[in-house]
Design a protein around this motif. Sequence first.
Motif, PDB file in Angstrom:
ATOM      1  N   ARG A 233       0.983  -1.263  -0.003  1.00 20.81           N
ATOM      2  CA  ARG A 233       0.033   0.148  -0.039  1.00 20.81           C
ATOM      3  C   ARG A 233       0.900   1.203  -0.087  1.00 20.81           C
ATOM      4  NH1 ARG A 233      -5.481  -1.040  -0.687  1.00 20.81           N
ATOM      5  NH2 ARG A 233      -5.608  -3.242  -0.318  1.00 20.81           N
ATOM      6  N   ASP A 234       0.720   2.158  -0.910  1.00 20.32           N
ATOM      7  CA  ASP A 234       1.531   3.582  -0.873  1.00 20.32           C
ATOM      8  C   ASP A 234       0.853   4.431   0.161  1.00 20.32           C
ATOM      9  OD1 ASP A 234      -0.802   4.516  -2.114  1.00 20.32           O
ATOM     10  OD2 ASP A 234      -0.161   4.940  -4.020  1.00 20.32           O
ATOM     11  N   GLU A 235       1.320   5.687   0.250  1.00 15.58           N
ATOM     12  CA  GLU A 235       1.219   6.666   1.200  1.00 15.58           C
ATOM     13  C   GLU A 235      -0.314   6.794   1.200  1.00 15.58           C
ATOM     14  OE1 GLU A 235       3.452   8.117  -1.413  1.00 15.58           O
ATOM     15  OE2 GLU A 235       4.628   6.721  -0.659  1.00 15.58           O
ATOM     16  N   GLU A 236      -0.885   6.768  -0.115  1.00 16.86           N
ATOM     17  CA  GLU A 236      -2.439   7.039  -0.021  1.00 16.86           C
ATOM     18  C   GLU A 236      -3.354   5.864   0.140  1.00 16.86           C
ATOM     19  OE1 GLU A 236      -2.148   8.730  -3.919  1.00 16.86           O
ATOM     20  OE2 GLU A 236      -1.033  10.684  -2.846  1.00 16.86           O
ATOM     21  N   ASN A 237      -2.663   4.755   0.513  1.00 18.45           N
ATOM     22  CA  ASN A 237      -3.496   3.510   0.827  1.00 18.45           C
ATOM     23  C   ASN A 237      -3.607   2.811  -0.471  1.00 18.45           C
ATOM     24  OD1 ASN A 237      -3.797   1.499   2.644  1.00 18.45           O
ATOM     25  ND2 ASN A 237      -6.068   2.051   2.896  1.00 18.45           N
ATOM     26  N   HIS A 238      -3.260   3.111  -1.549  1.00 15.96           N
ATOM     27  CA  HIS A 238      -3.446   2.276  -2.737  1.00 15.96           C
ATOM     28  C   HIS A 238      -2.742   1.212  -2.933  1.00 15.96           C
ATOM     29  CE1 HIS A 238      -4.696   6.778  -4.539  1.00 15.96           C
ATOM     30  NE2 HIS A 238      -5.734   6.038  -4.142  1.00 15.96           N
ATOM     31  N   LEU A 239      -3.438   0.248  -3.661  1.00 15.58           N
ATOM     32  CA  LEU A 239      -2.363  -0.931  -3.778  1.00 15.58           C
ATOM     33  C   LEU A 239      -1.256  -0.851  -5.004  1.00 15.58           C
ATOM     34  CD1 LEU A 239      -2.976  -3.983  -2.816  1.00 15.58           C
ATOM     35  CD2 LEU A 239      -3.968  -4.610  -5.187  1.00 15.58           C
ATOM     36  N   CYS A 240      -0.101  -1.049  -4.671  1.00 16.84           N
ATOM     37  CA  CYS A 240       1.059  -1.011  -5.473  1.00 16.84           C
ATOM     38  C   CYS A 240       2.045  -2.189  -5.411  1.00 16.84           C
ATOM     39  CB  CYS A 240       1.540   0.455  -5.167  1.00 16.84           C
ATOM     40  SG  CYS A 240       2.445   0.673  -3.689  1.00 16.84           S
ATOM     41  N   GLY A 241       2.856  -2.098  -6.174  1.00 19.65           N
ATOM     42  CA  GLY A 241       3.780  -3.184  -6.250  1.00 19.65           C
ATOM     43  C   GLY A 241       5.121  -2.773  -5.720  1.00 19.65           C
ATOM     44  N   ASP A 242       6.347  -3.461  -5.904  1.00 21.87           N
ATOM     45  CA  ASP A 242       7.737  -3.166  -5.656  1.00 21.87           C
ATOM     46  C   ASP A 242       8.305  -2.103  -6.547  1.00 21.87           C
ATOM     47  OD1 ASP A 242       7.319  -4.758  -3.339  1.00 21.87           O
ATOM     48  OD2 ASP A 242       8.639  -6.367  -3.806  1.00 21.87           O
ATOM     49  N   VAL A 243       7.605  -2.148  -7.770  1.00 17.44           N
ATOM     50  CA  VAL A 243       8.344  -1.306  -8.916  1.00 17.44           C
ATOM     51  C   VAL A 243       7.364  -0.092  -9.168  1.00 17.44           C
ATOM     52  CG1 VAL A 243       8.665  -1.354 -11.292  1.00 17.44           C
ATOM     53  CG2 VAL A 243       9.014  -3.622 -10.098  1.00 17.44           C
ATOM     54  N   ASN A 244       7.975   1.127  -9.304  1.00 16.26           N
ATOM     55  CA  ASN A 244       7.367   2.343  -9.535  1.00 16.26           C
ATOM     56  C   ASN A 244       6.975   2.108 -11.154  1.00 16.26           C
ATOM     57  OD1 ASN A 244       6.884   4.661 -10.395  1.00 16.26           O
ATOM     58  ND2 ASN A 244       8.232   5.791  -8.636  1.00 16.26           N
ATOM     59  N   PHE A 245       5.731   1.791 -11.351  1.00 17.27           N
ATOM     60  CA  PHE A 245       5.553   1.341 -12.800  1.00 17.27           C
ATOM     61  C   PHE A 245       5.522   2.738 -13.597  1.00 17.27           C
ATOM     62  CE2 PHE A 245       2.371   0.691 -16.033  1.00 17.27           C
ATOM     63  CZ  PHE A 245       2.277  -0.449 -16.204  1.00 17.27           C
ATOM     64  N   ASP A 246       5.220   3.823 -13.350  1.00 18.06           N
ATOM     65  CA  ASP A 246       5.248   4.953 -14.044  1.00 18.06           C
ATOM     66  C   ASP A 246       6.816   5.357 -14.299  1.00 18.06           C
ATOM     67  OD1 ASP A 246       2.580   5.112 -13.951  1.00 18.06           O
ATOM     68  OD2 ASP A 246       2.468   6.392 -12.544  1.00 18.06           O
ATOM     69  N   ASP A 247       7.727   5.101 -13.632  1.00 18.46           N
ATOM     70  CA  ASP A 247       8.947   5.484 -13.798  1.00 18.46           C
ATOM     71  C   ASP A 247       9.618   4.492 -14.618  1.00 18.46           C
ATOM     72  OD1 ASP A 247      11.041   7.328 -12.967  1.00 18.46           O
ATOM     73  OD2 ASP A 247      11.931   5.798 -11.629  1.00 18.46           O
ATOM     74  N   VAL A 248       9.302   3.146 -14.624  1.00 27.94           N
ATOM     75  CA  VAL A 248       9.955   2.168 -15.610  1.00 27.94           C
ATOM     76  C   VAL A 248       9.405   2.191 -16.684  1.00 27.94           C
ATOM     77  CG1 VAL A 248      11.004   1.115 -13.546  1.00 27.94           C
ATOM     78  CG2 VAL A 248       8.967   0.148 -14.694  1.00 27.94           C
ATOM     79  N   GLN A 249       7.941   2.452 -16.857  1.00 25.07           N
ATOM     80  CA  GLN A 249       7.016   2.286 -18.169  1.00 25.07           C
ATOM     81  C   GLN A 249       7.923   3.186 -19.244  1.00 25.07           C
ATOM     82  OE1 GLN A 249       4.344   1.328 -19.345  1.00 25.07           O
ATOM     83  NE2 GLN A 249       3.882   2.710 -20.896  1.00 25.07           N
ATOM     84  N   GLY A 250       8.263   2.437 -20.553  1.00 20.09           N
ATOM     85  CA  GLY A 250       8.687   3.024 -21.592  1.00 20.09           C
ATOM     86  C   GLY A 250      10.353   2.556 -21.679  1.00 20.09           C
ATOM     87  N   ILE A 251      10.908   2.210 -20.473  1.00 21.06           N
ATOM     88  CA  ILE A 251      12.199   1.679 -20.466  1.00 21.06           C
ATOM     89  C   ILE A 251      12.040   0.177 -20.626  1.00 21.06           C
ATOM     90  CG2 ILE A 251      14.353   1.692 -19.096  1.00 21.06           C
ATOM     91  CD1 ILE A 251      13.441   4.255 -17.902  1.00 21.06           C
ATOM     92  N   ALA A 252      11.329  -0.385 -19.683  1.00 19.29           N
ATOM     93  CA  ALA A 252      11.359  -2.019 -19.690  1.00 19.29           C
ATOM     94  C   ALA A 252      10.611  -2.447 -21.193  1.00 19.29           C
ATOM     95  CB  ALA A 252      10.422  -2.343 -18.641  1.00 19.29           C
ATOM     96  N   SER A 253      10.995  -3.723 -21.567  1.00 22.03           N
ATOM     97  CA  SER A 253      10.187  -3.963 -22.651  1.00 22.03           C
ATOM     98  C   SER A 253       8.773  -4.463 -22.196  1.00 22.03           C
ATOM     99  CB  SER A 253      11.152  -5.130 -23.386  1.00 22.03           C
ATOM    100  OG  SER A 253      10.993  -6.520 -22.462  1.00 22.03           O
ATOM    101  N   HIS A 254       8.614  -5.179 -21.037  1.00 20.30           N
ATOM    102  CA  HIS A 254       7.646  -5.903 -20.688  1.00 20.30           C
ATOM    103  C   HIS A 254       7.492  -5.802 -19.157  1.00 20.30           C
ATOM    104  CE1 HIS A 254       8.298  -8.650 -24.047  1.00 20.30           C
ATOM    105  NE2 HIS A 254       7.069  -8.871 -23.851  1.00 20.30           N
ATOM    106  N   ILE A 255       6.370  -5.430 -18.680  1.00 17.57           N
ATOM    107  CA  ILE A 255       6.058  -5.053 -17.077  1.00 17.57           C
ATOM    108  C   ILE A 255       4.747  -5.644 -16.873  1.00 17.57           C
ATOM    109  CG2 ILE A 255       5.372  -2.867 -17.556  1.00 17.57           C
ATOM    110  CD1 ILE A 255       6.452  -2.220 -14.934  1.00 17.57           C
TER     111      ILE A 255
END
Length: 287
Positions: A233-255
């Motif tokens: 859960r992030d600071e706003e109590n939203h479900l999230c993973g171990d990866v900062n999705f928005d940050d790696v999106q576009g660099i990773a081939s798959h996520i």
Amino acid sequence: MSSIIINGKEIGQEIRTGVATRVQELKAKGITPGLAVILVGDNPASKTYVANKQKSCEQIGMFSELIKLPEDISEQALLEQIRELNNRKDIHGILVQLPLPKHIDEDKVIQTISPEKDVDGFSPISVGKMMLGQDTYLPCTPYGVMKLLEHSGIEVAGKHAVIVGRSHIVGKPMGQLLLQKDATVTYTHSKTPDLPSFTKQADILIAAVGRANFITSEHIKEGAVIIDVGINRDEENHLCGDVNFDDVQGIASHITPVPGGVGPMTITMLLENTVQAAEKELERQAE
Ligand SMILES: Nc1nc2c(c(=O)[nH]1)N[C@@H](CN(C=O)c1ccc(C(=O)N[C@@H](CCC(=O)O)C(=O)O)cc1)CN2
Ligand SMILES: [Mg+2]
């Protein structure tokens, strides 16, 4: 370029359709696959997971039984409950939802589950067989990750897989399963110095640290496959993973996204393992 999103819900559904067919075939032969789920205490997340497991069993025509035990149950009483289930003919798989209350020794509990019914693949016998590449129940989350890679057409052989995290239920077995498919495997963890120098080498990065949005663009190389096993859960109590999705999106081939990536596969592979357990019981009956 945007990364390809690996859809665990869709892939899981496809696998469940195949598992449901096998359930019907077993039923036609007089055997209904049965799963017993033991829930100790009132952990809200555990209650949700257990309810989802039961619903998933029902959806594909399997029998499931929920055994709810109080938070203060003694270790002895829990072990006795497991022994009873070990002896039940209508139960092919037994699962004790983790984590357990502090006063209970998890290792003792897991070791009491009969290896023939250990559909979580957590017992020392199951783990040992997995390490040796022998026929056994594979732990559901790493098994699900292997299926995600396979269904997404991602070749593992010859790739460098870097695992972040070394838990018994995800990190350690994950490395073994990748190794068996001829990946070169590196394990990293909380005591690894200069983590990015390792993770940046990964063709396949498995994030299983349990820290919200921990893996960022600084940790990965262009074109890497990123598998996010975290559920936080992030600071706003939203479900999230171990990866900062928005940050790696576009660099990773798959996520893999959270939710909707690895999570749904965990329950899918539990269904697969339980059906396998019933199929093996049928084979034993025929011997
Ligand atoms: N005995 C076990 N205990 C635990 C296991 C396990 O495999 N066996 N794994 C986890 C919890 N878990 C299953 O038990 C589990 C966790 C998450 C999901 C899942 O589908 N997650 C969804 C999001 C769900 C949400 O909204 O919270 C997703 O990622 O899309 C399934 C199973 C620890 N204990
Ligand atoms: Mg404990």
